[in-house]
Design an enzyme around this catalytic site. Structure first.
Site, PDB file in Angstrom:
ATOM      1  N   LYS A  96       0.813  -1.220   0.000  1.00 15.88           N
ATOM      2  CA  LYS A  96       0.000   0.000   0.000  1.00 15.88           C
ATOM      3  C   LYS A  96       0.847   1.270   0.000  1.00 15.88           C
ATOM      4  O   LYS A  96       0.455   2.289  -0.557  1.00 15.88           O
ATOM      5  CB  LYS A  96      -0.944   0.001   1.208  1.00 15.88           C
ATOM      6  CG  LYS A  96      -2.036  -1.060   1.145  1.00 15.88           C
ATOM      7  CD  LYS A  96      -3.047  -0.763   0.060  1.00 15.88           C
ATOM      8  CE  LYS A  96      -4.203  -1.768   0.056  1.00 15.88           C
ATOM      9  NZ  LYS A  96      -5.081  -1.576  -1.124  1.00 15.88           N
ATOM     10  N   GLU A 118      -9.661   6.176   3.036  1.00 19.25           N
ATOM     11  CA  GLU A 118     -10.475   5.123   3.634  1.00 19.25           C
ATOM     12  C   GLU A 118      -9.564   3.938   3.915  1.00 19.25           C
ATOM     13  O   GLU A 118      -8.499   3.820   3.309  1.00 19.25           O
ATOM     14  CB  GLU A 118     -11.590   4.695   2.673  1.00 19.25           C
ATOM     15  CG  GLU A 118     -11.205   3.634   1.617  1.00 19.25           C
ATOM     16  CD  GLU A 118     -10.178   4.104   0.597  1.00 19.25           C
ATOM     17  OE1 GLU A 118     -10.044   5.318   0.403  1.00 19.25           O
ATOM     18  OE2 GLU A 118      -9.510   3.231  -0.001  1.00 19.25           O
ATOM     19  N   SER A 385       1.597  -9.778  -1.030  1.00 16.99           N
ATOM     20  CA  SER A 385       1.309  -8.338  -0.937  1.00 16.99           C
ATOM     21  C   SER A 385       1.532  -7.739   0.443  1.00 16.99           C
ATOM     22  O   SER A 385       1.780  -6.553   0.568  1.00 16.99           O
ATOM     23  CB  SER A 385      -0.124  -8.071  -1.396  1.00 16.99           C
ATOM     24  OG  SER A 385      -1.021  -8.866  -0.643  1.00 16.99           O
TER      25      SER A 385
END
Lengths: 404, 270
Positions: A96, A118, A385
């Site tokens: 991220k 968010e 990830s």
């Protein structure tokens, strides 16, 4: 009607677009133009590169998982080589951050003085809060109250990083409702605020912007696997919620017809139970959060509640470019259940000494099925990830272990 | 197109007042009560009725309408029942213009063409879709036009003149100017911006279409102030809050709404 004179930017086939309140359109135009300029500005790109190296720790390694491959050989009779792209080793624990740093830099360049985002599992919130702390930007995070409860550690992390966390109790009180509330904030404060959307979802230019910032995953992996395996992989595999790590991995391989692309969705309790988040497997074409794409909803168009053990995949929509790749067949989208993901989580921990995020565990869980579809000797690239530290509470609970 | 809408505007003009557009969510708190509420609103002086389609994810709405949509969804509301409500209203009050006000997903799932046909059969005069800007995707506008239904577009304080011109070109019925960058039910504090923008938009569209103003108009005083420069005034959240209160008190919300609409109408009659 002079509609022909109006361009329709940001379409992936018939998917994508800008289905948002009119008040947001100028900001989306501004963001589109700013990204077009910045992504061609050598100074901006050099700054992104420097941060990726010195702050995130890029390039992330490529790790061959030989003991996992041995278990898959035992289970399937298929001898494959598996390479893990280690986004779990990024600063803040997941891919991220790749997107957040780029968008925060862009926001600063655009003169925006406030950041909102968010978050579902909290990984995007933590990454956004970290980027904002780094740049000295005030940061407010919207998070469903259900997720605040089940990811309390990440809430504490965001607060330590200086972010204000708003618990959203509307609707199903999960990621989609957090995104609704972030959109309400944005439309109210649109002149000074940048909204860092965390996935390849949302209105144009977000699906393109986030893909471009995440595409470093695939660019690095492509070079690394050619060095490690001597050739391109036969398959590239990643989990798909909104789809940012998957699109980041896939993008570099889209022109390589020999590389099969596999997205893995969350089947929750099983697609047939209706309690799942497998939007591309079981959804229909609609509009959620600004883009035309597959969504989970009923016949009347009411959005369904998604279900997954992984908060990061617990979303009833998906990025529009994935919808196009599903329809064209360029990528295939599989789905694995909570149970299969939990098994894969433990298998990777035991065989490779890596605790994956529950999201990434879905990609690991699909490997036997993918191996069966490939010839012996096949090379499989998997996006790992994120790391599983944030999931210890959830996994302990699912395995019936009490933590103190 | 939109005979009833045009007639509502000219009727009000002849009577020397600005039309009142009243929003309520369909099926809030249930289908039959919302039908009685809307009929009462029309009888008490609302010139145009806006029927909100309950949706699970109303990201352009504030707390009052979010809560109204939750009540509506709980009682089985949705697009299908909103269309049924419009049909019932059309039969009950043949001349009152009906605007269906909703979000894109229920329309997209049904398909814009099938939706427009169903809306026509339900007696709908205009459609306003919050998150489907016609300038981004004209499919809904085209489908509505084929059914002689007006597309009522939203214009915002941030809309550029070029875009406003393009939007006005695709619109019919009236233009809906959102008084602020924000969500429904927020407080409108400064009228100088809206006053200037409404004049600009009227000029851009060559005066072809009336400009209604909505968002943040909660009291008769607000309505009077906005009515001094707008061609019509939209009230929504304040009416929805009356329903919320009456339901919480266990009372029938119809008398409260009827009285509220009458005071708004009086405020708009100069």
């Amino acid at each position: 009607m002079s509609t022909a004179s109006i361009p329709r930017p940001g379409l992936f086939g018939s998917f994508g677009g800008r289905y948002v309140s009119e008040a947001l359109i100028p900001s989306l135009d501004e963001l589109t133009a700013a990204w077009q300029m910045a992504s061609r500005d050598p100074l901006f790109l050099a700054e992104v590169d420097r941060l990726n190296r010195d702050y995130v720790g890029r390039p992330t390694p490529l790790t061959e998982a030989t003991r996992l491959a041995a278990e898959i050989l035992k289970a399937t009779g298929r001898s494959v080589r598996i390479f893990l792209k280690r986004e779990d080793l990024c600063h803040t624990g997941a891919h991220k951050i790749n997107n957040c740093l780029g968008q925060a830099l862009l926001a600063r360049r655009m003169g925006k003085t406030r950041i909102i985002a968010e978050t579902g599992a909290g990984q995007h919130g933590v990454a956004t809060a970290s980027a904002c702390a780094l740049f000295g930007l005030p940061c407010e995070i919207y998070m469903g109250s259900v997720d605040v409860e089940r990811q309390s550690l990440n809430v504490f992390r965001m607060k330590l990083l200086g972010a204000k966390v708003h618990a959203v109790s509307d609707g199903t009180a999960t990621l989609k409702d957090a995104m609704n509330e972030a959109l309400r904030d944005w439309v109210t404060n649109v002149r000074d605020t940048h909204y860092i959307i965390g996935s390849v979802a949302g209105p144009h230019p977000y699906p393109t912007l986030v893909r471009d910032l995440q595409a470093i995953i695939g660019r690095e992996a492509r070079q690394q696997i050619v060095t490690a395996a001597g050739r391109l992989p036969d398959a590239a595999v990643a989990c798909v919620g909104g789809g940012s790590n998957a699109m980041g991995l896939f993008h570099a391989f889209v022109p390589d017809a020999g590389v099969r692309l596999y997205g893995v969705e969350a089947a929750g309790d099983g697609i047939s139970t209706g309690r799942h988040a497998a939007t591309l497997n079981a959804g229909r074409v609609g509009v959620l959060h600004g883009a035309r794409s597959y969504v989970l909803c009923d016949d009347d168009g009411q959005i369904s509640e998604a279900h997954s053990i992984s908060a990061g995949l617990d979303y009833p929509g998906v990025g529009p470019e994935h919808s196009l790749m599903r329809d064209t067949g360029r990528a295939q989208y599989l789905a694995v259940t909570d149970r299969e993901a939990l098994d894969a989580f433990q298998r990777l921990a035991r065989t490779e000494g890596i605790l994956p995020a529950l999201e990434s565990s879905h990609a690991i869980a699909a490997l036997p099925e993918i191996a069966r579809a490939l010839p012996d000797g096949a090379v499989i690239l998997v996006s790992l990830s994120g790391r599983g530290d944030k999931d210890m509470g959830t996994v302990a609970k699912a395995l019936g272990v009490e933590l103190h | 197109m939109g005979t009833r809408i045009a007639e509502a505007f000219s009727r009000a003009r002849a009577e020397g007042r600005k039309p009142l557009v009243l929003y309520l969510t369909a099926s809030d708190p249930d289908l039959d009560t919302s039908r009685r509420l809307l009929v009462a609103a029309a009888d008490a002086g609302a010139d145009i009725l806006e029927v909100g389609v309950p949706w699970s994810d109303p990201s352009a709405d504030g707390p009052a309408i979010q809560a109204g949509m939750r009540r509506a969804l709980k009682s089985g509301g949705g697009l299908t029942s909103s269309l049924a409500l419009c049909r019932a209203l059309r039969d009950a009050r043949p001349t009152v213009p009906l605007i269906l006000f909703g979000y894109a997903n229920p329309i997209m799932v049904r398909g814009p063409v099938a939706f427009a046909q169903a809306a026509r059969q339900a007696g709908v005069d205009g459609v306003l879709c919050v998150d489907w800007p016609a300038a981004e995707d004209p499919d809904l506008a085209l489908a509505l036009r084929a059914q002689d239904i007006d597309l009522i577009p939203l214009l915002a304080p941030t809309t550029t003149p070029d875009r406003a011109r393009a939007i006005a070109e695709m619109a019919s019925g009236f233009l809906y100017y959102v008084s602020m960058t924000g969500i429904t039910g927020a407080k409108l504090t400064d009228l100088t911006g809206p006053r200037r923008h409404v004049a600009e938009i009227r000029a851009l569209s060559g005066g072809r279409l009336p400009v209604a103003v909505g968002f943040g108009i909660a009291t008769p005083d607000d309505a009077r102030a906005v009515g001094s420069f707008a061609d019509a005034v939209v009230v929504g959240s304040a009416a929805v809050r009356l329903i919320e209160k009456a339901v919480a008190d266990g009372r029938d919300p119809v008398p409260d709404l009827r009285a509220f609409v009458a005071t708004l109408r009086a405020a708009l009659t100069s």
